[in-house]
Enzyme design. Structure first.
Site, short mmCIF file in Angstrom:
data_model
loop_
_atom_site.label_atom_id
_atom_site.label_comp_id
_atom_site.label_asym_id
_atom_site.label_seq_id
_atom_site.Cartn_x
_atom_site.Cartn_y
_atom_site.Cartn_z
N SER A 142 6.40 -10.68 -13.68
CA SER A 142 7.51 -10.02 -12.94
C SER A 142 7.94 -9.71 -11.03
O SER A 142 6.12 -9.90 -11.21
CB SER A 142 9.11 -9.63 -14.01
N TYR A 155 3.04 -0.73 -14.78
CA TYR A 155 3.10 -1.61 -14.89
C TYR A 155 2.48 -2.16 -13.35
O TYR A 155 1.90 -3.53 -13.86
CB TYR A 155 4.50 -2.14 -14.83
#
Length: 155
Positions: A142, A155
């Site tokens: 992402s 993340y």
């Protein structure tokens, strides 16, 4: 019009929703037989399978917790039992846990790295042993990888 992936078989991890589902449907439009992987959303995976079948494609939904290498192997075994070969792996499955670094616990760390790193790696490893000649592995991430946001340091 010729379909470029006619007769090919693709596993799409995280294929049960969002971008993963769209990838499944697009590969199917090009003629690929699709394994829609899901972690916990069987209904969504089955909706993707039904959407593909409605348009004349072939697809199945298979569940696996990708943070466990034995389940990765089982996913690939079941895919080959259903379709006989493997040409494409798209690693789309991923997860994130928000929160400050100071509040992040080991369970959150294990969840994110278990799927995003370990799961992706062991799917690539399994595919590398099984892909037909000229097969492809595609890893998708992402925008958080290149544009970090506050609260997503894990993340």
């Amino acid at each position: 019009m010729a379909r470029q992936l006619e007769g090919k078989v693709a596993i799409v991890t995280g294929g049960s929703g969002g971008i993963g589902s769209a990838i499944c449907e697009r590969l199917a439009e090009e003629g690929a037989k699709i394994v829609v992987h899901y972690g916990g959303h069987a209904d969504s995976a089955n909706e993707t399978v039904n959407a593909i079948k409605t348009k004349g494609g072939e697809a199945i939904a298979l569940q696996a917790n990708l943070s466990h290498p034995d389940e990765v192997t089982k996913l690939f075994d079941e895919a080959q039992q259903q379709f006989g070969s493997l040409d494409i792996l798209v690693n789309k499955a991923g997860t994130g846990v928000g929160g400050s670094v100071a509040e992040t616990d080991e369970a959150a760390f294990d969840k994110v790295f278990g799927l995003n790193a370990k799961g992706t790696f062991f799917c690539m490893k399994e595919a590398a042993k099984r892909l037909n000649q000229n097969g492809r592995i595609v890893n998708i991430s992402s925008g958080l990888v290149v544009r970090p946001m506050p609260g997503y340091s894990l993340y």
